[in-house]
Design a protein around this motif. Sequence first.
Motif, mmCIF file in Angstrom:
data_model
loop_
_atom_site.group_PDB
_atom_site.id
_atom_site.type_symbol
_atom_site.label_atom_id
_atom_site.label_comp_id
_atom_site.label_asym_id
_atom_site.label_seq_id
_atom_site.Cartn_x
_atom_site.Cartn_y
_atom_site.Cartn_z
ATOM 1 N N LEU A 524 45.416 39.140 41.476
ATOM 2 C CA LEU A 524 44.135 39.513 40.959
ATOM 3 C C LEU A 524 44.362 40.865 39.729
ATOM 4 C CD1 LEU A 524 41.064 39.008 40.534
ATOM 5 C CD2 LEU A 524 40.725 40.576 42.157
ATOM 6 N N LEU A 525 44.923 41.466 40.346
ATOM 7 C CA LEU A 525 45.234 42.977 39.491
ATOM 8 C C LEU A 525 46.001 42.506 38.220
ATOM 9 C CD1 LEU A 525 45.762 45.558 42.079
ATOM 10 C CD2 LEU A 525 43.953 45.288 40.934
ATOM 11 N N ARG A 526 46.911 41.708 38.510
ATOM 12 C CA ARG A 526 47.806 41.213 37.348
ATOM 13 C C ARG A 526 46.947 40.371 36.309
ATOM 14 N NH1 ARG A 526 52.267 41.186 40.898
ATOM 15 N NH2 ARG A 526 51.749 39.179 41.825
ATOM 16 N N ALA A 527 46.452 39.441 37.067
ATOM 17 C CA ALA A 527 45.153 39.068 35.837
ATOM 18 C C ALA A 527 44.301 39.969 35.134
ATOM 19 C CB ALA A 527 44.389 37.877 36.681
ATOM 20 N N ASN A 531 44.211 40.570 30.908
ATOM 21 C CA ASN A 531 43.029 39.775 30.457
ATOM 22 C C ASN A 531 42.745 38.282 30.638
ATOM 23 O OD1 ASN A 531 41.893 42.194 29.450
ATOM 24 N ND2 ASN A 531 43.465 42.002 27.766
ATOM 25 N N LYS A 532 43.308 37.711 32.001
ATOM 26 C CA LYS A 532 42.956 36.289 32.230
ATOM 27 C C LYS A 532 41.908 36.297 33.106
ATOM 28 C CE LYS A 532 47.943 35.139 32.133
ATOM 29 N NZ LYS A 532 49.383 35.135 33.143
ATOM 30 N N GLN A 596 34.723 44.148 30.084
ATOM 31 C CA GLN A 596 35.523 45.248 30.535
ATOM 32 C C GLN A 596 34.771 45.965 31.674
ATOM 33 O OE1 GLN A 596 35.713 46.837 26.411
ATOM 34 N NE2 GLN A 596 38.136 47.238 26.805
ATOM 35 N N LEU A 597 33.646 46.204 31.572
ATOM 36 C CA LEU A 597 32.949 46.692 32.843
ATOM 37 C C LEU A 597 33.117 45.791 33.891
ATOM 38 C CD1 LEU A 597 30.918 49.065 33.536
ATOM 39 C CD2 LEU A 597 29.116 47.648 32.960
ATOM 40 N N VAL A 598 33.013 44.524 33.845
ATOM 41 C CA VAL A 598 33.273 43.883 34.949
ATOM 42 C C VAL A 598 34.799 43.882 35.593
ATOM 43 C CG1 VAL A 598 33.512 41.257 35.810
ATOM 44 C CG2 VAL A 598 31.419 42.004 34.310
#
Length: 626
Positions: A524-527, A531-532, A596-598
């Motif tokens: 998830l962090l890589r996504a 920006n995936k 970006q906030l999300v």
Amino acid sequence: MSKRLRSSEVCADCSGPDPSWASVNRGTFICDECCSVHRSLGRHISQVRHLKHTPWPPTLLQMVETLYNNGANSIWEHSLLDPASILSGRRKANPQDKVHPNKAEFIKAKYQMLAFVHRLPCRDDDSVTAKDLSKQLHSSVRTGNLETCLRLLSLGAQANFFHPEKGNTPLHVASKAGQILQAELLAVYGADPGTQDSSGKTPVDYARQGGHHELAERLVEIQYELTDRLAFYLCGRKPDHKNGQHFIIPQMADSSLDLSELAKAAKKKLQSLSNHLFEELAMDVYDEVDRRETDAVWLATQNHSTLVTETTVVPFLPVNPEYSSTRNQGRQKLARFNAHEFATLVIDILSDAKRRQQGSPLSGSKDNVELILKTISNQHSIESQDNDQPDYDSVASDEETDLEATASKAHRQKIGRSALVTSSSSLPSFPSTLSWSRDESARRASRLEKQNSTPESDYDNTPNDRDLDDMGSSRKGRQRSMVWHSDGSGPDTTEPPAAPSPVLPSTEDVIRKTEQITKNIQELLRAAQENKHDSYIPCSERIHVAVTEMAALFPKKPKSDMVRTSLRLLTSSAYRLQSECKKTLPGDPGPPTDIQLVTQQVIQCAYDIAKAAKQLVTITTKENNN
Ligand SMILES: [Zn+2]
């Protein structure tokens, strides 16, 4: 820097290959293992940044690269270069050494004790020495020789030294000369771009006058570094200083819902702090943001299975011996705030920093604030007699409020930068009191919710209703039914109440599940990094499944408070993560999505989940070994 130089680089502490971190204030590159030791020492010893995964202002990175390539490391290892020390058996760490104790001991000696730094011959008066060094620094910064300046700073030269004869500071000199890398170095050591020389001009003025526009812009950024970093942590954006925008204050859709009376009072309390105490609090929160962000990078870059069992973690801000013990305790308590609570605090600080800088009056009258403070301290003494926190009254005396009212414009303008360079203080600190009131408000909120809510499941480790309510009342019904269905453990009132169970699952099972959670979080962090956004929902669902399985390992009513707290953080963060990820769906009702906030909220929820899982590993390992 060229590729060739990069590939020849080794860790400054153990000579291991391919260092991926930098220590900004030491001008060195270091490997993962050595970095874990640096982090445990605290930012007052070493300010670490990942070379690839931390965003860098280009000239800051250039400054560190230049220092490292020009041999700045020898400043910290000076006496080890002496052949006599080789004969005496003193040596630096090598890549094969164990992190603990070998590398850790060497790194502490090198940076904390400064055991290998070149010592000046002893003089009677240290202040004379510091003054001489500062004068040398003052004249050195007009050249491009960074190592000389770092050497002087390491020996005690003051970055903010006001030269009595020249009537200005080293940063004025560097700015006039257009030495942008020197300016970066001075700023790391606390130089203030807003400081005035004897003719009332700032380094920013001189950079502009000299046509050094990049430097002038960078100096303005440095002035707002504290609040910019906080804003970036929340929403992944920084203000556009070039166009006169100096603050971004993100609004969280669900932040106003849980504002209890006590939380509102805490907000008021924040506003009534003297500028000095406010700066201290803001600086502490800045350090905590840095700790959390670095932790998230660590989480994203390390091998998932070693992450789960490694012992070199930085669970809260390391002690800074220059601060009072009260302040250090307050700083450490910041780690207890979950992602949502911490984000709320950061927003409050940003709003108040803006208000203070613009010199706006307090929103309420002084009487109001005092009334609220009195109410709180009464409740405080009734509800928690054994609480060892300082009283609100001891923090917010009338004197400080008056000082605030008469604070000069000049002082107000310093907010945003000077917070980073404020010297230590023995005044009672705010964070401990604030976190007390927040802890208390959270407890109250959940107590209230329990009274009003539908019957609860016997699963003590299911999230309480307060966490679900965070999603907003308009979506509440839908979200809740979704949550219960996907969880498969809807409220069940027919089951008889179970007694608290002291039984814990096997350490191996907990580690296995934690590895699974960690692996999915890394994905998830890589996504998030790439920006995936499409991957958020599938990732969060896999995390939710793994978290549910992890929770199922534990008894329905765990006896240990620590287990219950960690399980609650684990499951509530997984729910919140899912609801944040769903905001990326097109056509979701409600206000338009700020992606970006999300994303930042997603990262922070993921971080909380990893933290809770790791806590459960630590607890079960410890308990099962007893
Ligand atoms: Zn190393």
